[in-house]
Design a protein around this motif. Sequence first.
Motif, PDB file in Angstrom:
ATOM      1  N   LEU A 154       0.833  -1.208   0.000  1.00 31.71           N
ATOM      2  CA  LEU A 154       0.000   0.000   0.000  1.00 31.71           C
ATOM      3  C   LEU A 154       0.866   1.255   0.000  1.00 31.71           C
ATOM      4  N   LEU A 155       1.926   1.255   0.800  1.00 34.17           N
ATOM      5  CA  LEU A 155       2.831   2.407   0.849  1.00 34.17           C
ATOM      6  C   LEU A 155       3.460   2.676  -0.518  1.00 34.17           C
ATOM      7  N   LEU A 156       3.973   1.636  -1.164  1.00 33.75           N
ATOM      8  CA  LEU A 156       4.644   1.810  -2.456  1.00 33.75           C
ATOM      9  C   LEU A 156       3.678   2.276  -3.543  1.00 33.75           C
ATOM     10  N   VAL A 157       2.477   1.714  -3.558  1.00 32.47           N
ATOM     11  CA  VAL A 157       1.494   2.101  -4.578  1.00 32.47           C
ATOM     12  C   VAL A 157       1.041   3.542  -4.372  1.00 32.47           C
ATOM     13  N   LEU A 158       0.862   3.962  -3.122  1.00 31.99           N
ATOM     14  CA  LEU A 158       0.487   5.359  -2.849  1.00 31.99           C
ATOM     15  C   LEU A 158       1.577   6.324  -3.299  1.00 31.99           C
ATOM     16  N   LEU A 159       2.834   5.943  -3.109  1.00 36.83           N
ATOM     17  CA  LEU A 159       3.953   6.780  -3.559  1.00 36.83           C
ATOM     18  C   LEU A 159       3.991   6.879  -5.084  1.00 36.83           C
ATOM     19  N   ILE A 160       3.761   5.756  -5.762  1.00 38.90           N
ATOM     20  CA  ILE A 160       3.729   5.760  -7.233  1.00 38.90           C
ATOM     21  C   ILE A 160       2.551   6.596  -7.737  1.00 38.90           C
ATOM     22  N   LEU A 209       4.220  -6.162 -17.057  1.00 37.36           N
ATOM     23  CA  LEU A 209       3.305  -5.840 -15.973  1.00 37.36           C
ATOM     24  C   LEU A 209       3.654  -4.474 -15.408  1.00 37.36           C
ATOM     25  N   CYS A 210       2.749  -3.944 -14.593  1.00 34.90           N
ATOM     26  CA  CYS A 210       3.011  -2.666 -13.929  1.00 34.90           C
ATOM     27  C   CYS A 210       3.862  -2.928 -12.697  1.00 34.90           C
ATOM     28  N   ASP A 211       5.074  -2.417 -12.717  1.00 41.34           N
ATOM     29  CA  ASP A 211       6.000  -2.619 -11.610  1.00 41.34           C
ATOM     30  C   ASP A 211       6.657  -1.287 -11.245  1.00 41.34           C
ATOM     31  N   ILE A 212       7.310  -1.250 -10.113  1.00 43.95           N
ATOM     32  CA  ILE A 212       7.845   0.003  -9.571  1.00 43.95           C
ATOM     33  C   ILE A 212       8.911   0.624 -10.469  1.00 43.95           C
ATOM     34  N   LYS A 213       9.932  -0.159 -10.809  1.00 50.21           N
ATOM     35  CA  LYS A 213      11.083   0.382 -11.542  1.00 50.21           C
ATOM     36  C   LYS A 213      10.688   1.020 -12.875  1.00 50.21           C
ATOM     37  N   PRO A 214       9.952   0.325 -13.763  1.00 53.04           N
ATOM     38  CA  PRO A 214       9.601   0.961 -15.048  1.00 53.04           C
ATOM     39  C   PRO A 214       8.718   2.194 -14.894  1.00 53.04           C
ATOM     40  N   LEU A 215       7.839   2.210 -13.865  1.00 50.62           N
ATOM     41  CA  LEU A 215       6.985   3.381 -13.653  1.00 50.62           C
ATOM     42  C   LEU A 215       7.792   4.562 -13.121  1.00 50.62           C
ATOM     43  N   SER A 246       8.163  13.550 -13.070  1.00 51.53           N
ATOM     44  CA  SER A 246       8.349  14.317 -11.828  1.00 51.53           C
ATOM     45  C   SER A 246       9.487  13.706 -11.022  1.00 51.53           C
ATOM     46  N   SER A 247       9.856  14.338  -9.953  1.00 50.53           N
ATOM     47  CA  SER A 247      10.963  13.857  -9.120  1.00 50.53           C
ATOM     48  C   SER A 247      10.606  12.525  -8.462  1.00 50.53           C
ATOM     49  N   THR A 248      11.523  11.571  -8.553  1.00 52.69           N
ATOM     50  CA  THR A 248      11.315  10.241  -7.941  1.00 52.69           C
ATOM     51  C   THR A 248      12.252  10.034  -6.750  1.00 52.69           C
ATOM     52  N   PHE A 249      12.812  11.128  -6.250  1.00 52.69           N
ATOM     53  CA  PHE A 249      13.807  11.028  -5.169  1.00 52.69           C
ATOM     54  C   PHE A 249      13.229  10.337  -3.926  1.00 52.69           C
ATOM     55  N   ILE A 250      12.054  10.788  -3.477  1.00 52.58           N
ATOM     56  CA  ILE A 250      11.438  10.211  -2.272  1.00 52.58           C
ATOM     57  C   ILE A 250      11.128   8.737  -2.488  1.00 52.58           C
ATOM     58  N   ILE A 302      12.224   3.042  -1.407  1.00 50.52           N
ATOM     59  CA  ILE A 302      12.496   1.704  -1.955  1.00 50.52           C
ATOM     60  C   ILE A 302      13.838   1.179  -1.461  1.00 50.52           C
ATOM     61  N   ASN A 303      14.832   2.063  -1.405  1.00 46.72           N
ATOM     62  CA  ASN A 303      16.172   1.631  -1.009  1.00 46.72           C
ATOM     63  C   ASN A 303      16.363   1.525   0.505  1.00 46.72           C
ATOM     64  N   THR A 304      15.373   1.978   1.279  1.00 50.45           N
ATOM     65  CA  THR A 304      15.454   1.843   2.746  1.00 50.45           C
ATOM     66  C   THR A 304      14.387   0.872   3.244  1.00 50.45           C
ATOM     67  N   GLU A 305      13.122   1.309   3.216  1.00 60.05           N
ATOM     68  CA  GLU A 305      12.026   0.450   3.676  1.00 60.05           C
ATOM     69  C   GLU A 305      11.925  -0.819   2.836  1.00 60.05           C
TER      70      GLU A 305
END
Length: 315
Positions: free
Chosen positions: A158-164, A179-185, A191-195, A200-203
């Motif tokens: 849920l956290l990752l999808v809300l961020l995307i 498929l729809c996945d984090i990296k390709p999106l 827009s900025s993908t820093f957050i 992704i790299n911490t949590e």
Amino acid sequence: MERVNQTSSVSEFILLGLSSWPEDQKPLFALFFIMYVVTVVGNLLIILAIHSDTQLQTPMYFFLSILSFIDVCYTTTIVPKMLVNFLSEKKSISYAECMTQMYFFLAFANTESYLLVAMAIDRFVAICDPFHYVTIMSHRRCVLLLIFSCSISVLHSLLLVLLINCLTFCNSNVIPHFLCDIKPLLKLSCSSTFINEVVINTEGLITLVTPFICIIISHFQILIAVLKIPSVSGKRKAFSTCGSHLTMVTLFYGSIIYVYFRPLSSYTIKDSVAMVIYTVLSSMLNPFIYSLRNKDMKQGMRKLMGRRRSQAASS
């Protein structure tokens, strides 16, 4: 309001799939259709065999039946849409459908990750502390492990999808993936993908690597305990019960680490092939890995088939 309008301006995405060549689509459709059928039938047979045989009513097979169920759900989230796109000229997926697919894909993948940890804990207790196995791995504790696995996975997804969903997509809607996945999106966003990348790299790192480390530690402890067993037959039996699990862990985590723990800039369509391993191939191989090397499962399968044949003969 401007940001919301920009985000919602993309009403659909185009999934390029594994190949853009028209002559590849029907062979790929046939291949993945067969893999999907084998996955569903094989995993359902494992579930039926476990629940119909009283000798398989143990924590190990409880987790295995849940793993098989998750594998069926996991592949059903991905493969049917792939099959439709193989035969469609316009390989589109709506924005809402894309977010939904990504949520369930991540939820089932993370649940499988934690289930592999639960199975590793079960094998650790069975081999390293067999006299207290029944007490430690009680049905109540197994259910609690399952609830914990599902809860963590649902919240993480849920956290990752809300961020995307907060990202803006304005330049292109073509996803070089099946498929729809984090990296390709993330790579597609204007827009900025820093957050997102920090999360992704911490949590994400904690959520995926922690289970993997737990599995490695438990199997290292098992290895030490097995080497202390005096009989060769005892060592062989202990290794055989862990061999199937280690095979699944290697397939699952090996491909995940390859795809997700590299810089976003290095992501290419070749990563889609690696994702096939842990999204489709590992789920299809699960029944074979756990059945062919397990005497109890093979016996359970034979009993199930025997009952089906006797029922067909009597009718």
